[in-house]
Design a protein around this motif. Structure first.
Motif, short mmCIF file in Angstrom:
data_model
loop_
_atom_site.label_atom_id
_atom_site.label_comp_id
_atom_site.label_asym_id
_atom_site.label_seq_id
_atom_site.Cartn_x
_atom_site.Cartn_y
_atom_site.Cartn_z
N VAL A 321 0.84 -1.20 0.00
CA VAL A 321 0.00 0.00 0.00
C VAL A 321 0.88 1.25 0.00
O VAL A 321 1.86 1.33 0.74
N GLY A 322 0.51 2.21 -0.83
CA GLY A 322 1.10 3.54 -0.77
C GLY A 322 -0.01 4.56 -0.55
O GLY A 322 -1.20 4.22 -0.58
N LEU A 323 0.37 5.81 -0.32
CA LEU A 323 -0.61 6.89 -0.16
C LEU A 323 -0.76 7.67 -1.47
O LEU A 323 0.22 7.86 -2.20
N GLY A 324 -1.98 8.12 -1.73
CA GLY A 324 -2.23 8.96 -2.90
C GLY A 324 -3.11 10.14 -2.53
O GLY A 324 -4.03 10.01 -1.73
N THR A 325 -2.84 11.29 -3.11
CA THR A 325 -3.70 12.45 -2.86
C THR A 325 -4.95 12.42 -3.72
O THR A 325 -5.98 12.97 -3.35
N ASP A 326 -4.86 11.82 -4.91
CA ASP A 326 -5.97 11.74 -5.86
C ASP A 326 -6.56 13.10 -6.19
O ASP A 326 -7.77 13.24 -6.37
N VAL A 327 -5.73 14.13 -6.25
CA VAL A 327 -6.20 15.42 -6.79
C VAL A 327 -6.69 15.17 -8.21
O VAL A 327 -6.08 14.40 -8.96
N GLY A 328 -7.85 15.76 -8.67
CA GLY A 328 -8.71 16.63 -8.00
C GLY A 328 -9.86 16.07 -7.20
O GLY A 328 -10.59 16.85 -6.60
N GLY A 329 -10.10 14.74 -7.16
CA GLY A 329 -11.07 14.23 -6.20
C GLY A 329 -10.59 14.47 -4.79
O GLY A 329 -11.36 14.82 -3.90
N GLY A 330 -9.30 14.28 -4.59
CA GLY A 330 -8.68 14.64 -3.32
C GLY A 330 -8.61 16.14 -3.17
O GLY A 330 -8.50 16.87 -4.16
N SER A 331 -8.65 16.60 -1.94
CA SER A 331 -8.80 18.03 -1.69
C SER A 331 -7.50 18.72 -1.28
O SER A 331 -7.52 19.87 -0.87
N SER A 332 -6.36 18.04 -1.40
CA SER A 332 -5.09 18.66 -1.02
C SER A 332 -3.95 17.97 -1.74
O SER A 332 -3.94 16.75 -1.90
N PHE A 333 -2.95 18.76 -2.16
CA PHE A 333 -1.71 18.21 -2.69
C PHE A 333 -0.78 17.71 -1.59
O PHE A 333 0.20 17.05 -1.87
N ALA A 367 7.43 3.70 -2.46
CA ALA A 367 8.51 3.16 -3.29
C ALA A 367 8.29 1.68 -3.58
O ALA A 367 8.54 1.20 -4.69
N LYS A 368 7.80 0.93 -2.58
CA LYS A 368 7.51 -0.49 -2.80
C LYS A 368 6.37 -0.66 -3.80
O LYS A 368 6.41 -1.52 -4.68
N ALA A 369 5.33 0.17 -3.67
CA ALA A 369 4.20 0.09 -4.60
C ALA A 369 4.67 0.33 -6.03
O ALA A 369 4.14 -0.27 -6.97
N LEU A 370 5.67 1.19 -6.21
CA LEU A 370 6.18 1.55 -7.53
C LEU A 370 7.41 0.72 -7.93
O LEU A 370 8.02 1.01 -8.96
N ASP A 371 7.77 -0.26 -7.09
CA ASP A 371 8.93 -1.11 -7.39
C ASP A 371 10.19 -0.27 -7.58
O ASP A 371 10.99 -0.51 -8.48
N LEU A 372 10.36 0.71 -6.68
CA LEU A 372 11.49 1.63 -6.79
C LEU A 372 12.33 1.69 -5.52
O LEU A 372 13.04 2.67 -5.29
N THR A 373 12.27 0.66 -4.70
CA THR A 373 12.99 0.72 -3.42
C THR A 373 14.50 0.76 -3.59
O THR A 373 15.21 1.17 -2.67
N ALA A 374 15.00 0.36 -4.73
CA ALA A 374 16.45 0.44 -4.97
C ALA A 374 16.88 1.86 -5.30
O ALA A 374 18.08 2.15 -5.32
N LYS A 375 15.90 2.75 -5.57
CA LYS A 375 16.23 4.10 -6.00
C LYS A 375 15.76 5.19 -5.03
O LYS A 375 16.44 6.20 -4.85
N ILE A 376 14.59 5.03 -4.44
CA ILE A 376 14.01 6.07 -3.59
C ILE A 376 13.32 5.44 -2.38
O ILE A 376 13.20 4.23 -2.29
N GLY A 377 12.88 6.28 -1.46
CA GLY A 377 12.09 5.81 -0.32
C GLY A 377 12.77 5.90 1.02
O GLY A 377 12.10 5.95 2.05
N ASN A 378 14.11 5.92 1.05
CA ASN A 378 14.84 6.10 2.30
C ASN A 378 16.26 6.59 1.98
O ASN A 378 16.55 6.95 0.83
N PHE A 379 17.11 6.59 3.02
CA PHE A 379 18.47 7.14 2.86
C PHE A 379 19.54 6.05 2.90
O PHE A 379 20.68 6.30 3.28
N LEU A 380 19.20 4.84 2.48
CA LEU A 380 20.22 3.81 2.38
C LEU A 380 21.20 4.17 1.27
O LEU A 380 20.86 4.91 0.33
#
Length: 455
Positions: A321-333, A367-380
């Protein structure tokens, strides 16, 4: 010669899901430091230890020190579901999903046949993300290929890690927003060839949702995924009760909503399904087994009146699971405001969501949802140096409240519950500051009259 940066501050990141690893899921260094070389993290840790370990590098003339001592530093936020063409219609009043699409979303999206207009909104949209600390997003365009060209051209200019795609929609939609199974395929293929893996950009095959794509178009989506195995699949799933009933009418032989996508070959790793509110146990298990992900979009689910996302069920079935703002249905960026609403949604279901879990969903979980943990998501080591610096005193009241915090969790929780874009002191993209309020203000309005109204 390498560009070396030493960033000082109170460094916080996640290396695992707090629901699995508990307190071992997060790392906190205070006073901390992040050593960055050519936009890539070398190491994060206690400041004194980093300075001692890397003394020869830090003695080089080209080494720069960025001092945010006393300020909280986290990885950049990752928004796993958002619509850039709906920027101008955020906070549209009074409708639920299907009528909201007809009244607000579709008329707004028609404008993106104009490349100049699409580029103007892309500039505004991406600067709004940066100002809110979001450094990566999974983004809907419109049915028009030029909307994606405009978005990627602006994202490339700012060197952002962004994923986007042209909407595919060949039925149950306005004629001027409709493609066909074949044109949706050929236009998407051309965009993939042009933009996918160009710098930090990636492409997502983007059927809007099952009701607006024929079975033939869904098969064309699968064909694209087969031809380009590392692209993404981005769509909607089980957001609204009326939508779910519509699925039963359109696909009477399918077991459930997810099976529409699964039988078309679309449930897989790098597939992200927004919402997922009304799922049965077999759907959760299918998502987990096939390594697909859900995007939890609480501000949208509350604003449009869709329902409550069940995070506990996702954890039980081990769904990413990741978080999404879903603008414009979502009300904040703001991902801080997104956590604010996510916390309340879970409270209504007797789930006490910690601030560490919220930060996980907004960073490493995304990052896990996007299969990008080798590139982003923390400071390893080896991660791209996209990060945000929290303000200690964005307003007098928040300065007062934060001064009363007695531990890290309370400090983070208050920042996330009470904060918005003002809480973000600075956003860094590959180690370079990107939040620029003066430039952002200049892009907000195109007319002199609007500028005068702001004054």
């Amino acid at each position: 010669m390498a560009e070396i940066l030493l960033v000082l501050g109170d460094v916080l990141d996640l290396v695992d899901d707090p629901a699995i690893a508990g307190d071992k899921a997060h790392r906190y260094y205070s006073p901390g430091a992040i050593l960055i070389e050519d936009g890539i993290v070398v190491e994060a840790g206690i400041a004194a230890e980093i300075k001692q370990k890397y003394a020869p590098k830090l003695a080089l003339e080209d080494c720069r020190v960025i001092d945010h001592s006393g300020h909280l530093i986290t990885p950049g936020f990752i928004d796993t579901h958002i619509h850039f063409p709906q920027t101008e219609m955020i906070a549209a009043y009074g409708e639920q999903l299907l009528s909201w699409l007809e009244k607000y979303a579709f008329p707004t999206e028609v404008q993106f046949s104009d490349p100049a207009y699409a580029k103007q909104i892309a500039e505004l949209f991406l600067n709004e993300l940066i100002n809110n600390g979001t450094t990566t997003a999974l983004v809907f365009g419109t049915v028009h290929p030029q909307s994606v060209d405009a978005f990627f051209s602006v994202a490339q200019k700012y060197n952002l890690r962004m994923i986007a795609g042209k909407v595919m929609m060949d039925r149950n939609c306005p004629d001027d927003l409709s493609d066909t199974a074949e044109t949706g395929y050929t236009e998407s293929k051309a965009l993939i060839e042009k933009w996918h893996n160009q710098g930090r950009l990636s492409y997502a095959v983007t059927p809007r949702f099952a009701p607006t794509s024929s079975p033939e178009q869904l098969q064309k989506c699968q064909q694209l995924l087969a031809e380009y195995p590392d692209v993404y699949l981005h769509t909607h799933l089980s957001e609204n009760k009326a939508e779910c009933e519509w699925i039963k009418d359109l696909f009477p032989h399918e077991k459930n909503y997810l099976s529409v996508y699964d039988n078309a070959g679309l449930v897989k790793k790098r597939a992200v399904f927004a919402h997922g509110i009304y799922l049965d146990d077999s759907e959760y298990q299918c998502l987990a087994n096939k390594q697909a992900a859900l995007s939890h979009c609480p501000t949208s689910n509350l604003f449009i009146g869709s329902g409550l996302f069940n995070l506990a069920k996702c954890e039980h079935h081990k769904v990413t699971v990741g978080l999404g703002t879903d603008v414009g249905g979502g009300s904040s960026f703001s991902m801080l405001q997104t956590f604010n609403e996510a916390y309340k949604v879970q409270q209504l279901q007797d789930y006490k969501m910690s601030a560490f879990k919220g930060l996980y969903l907004a960073t490493l979980g995304g990052a896990k949802a996007l299969d990008l943990t080798a590139k982003i998501g923390n400071f390893l080591p080896g991660r791209e140096a996209d990060f945000v610096v929290f303000h200690n005193a964005p307003t007098p009241f928040l300065a007062f409240r934060l001064a009363k915090c007695t531990d890290l969790h309370e400090r983070l929780f208050c920042s996330m519950m009470l904060g918005d874009d003002r809480m973000i002191k600075q956003t860094y993209i590959l180690g370079k500051p990107a939040k620029n309020a003066a430039f952002y203000a200049s892009t907000l309005y195109s007319s002199n009259n609007a500028q005068e109204e702001l004054a």
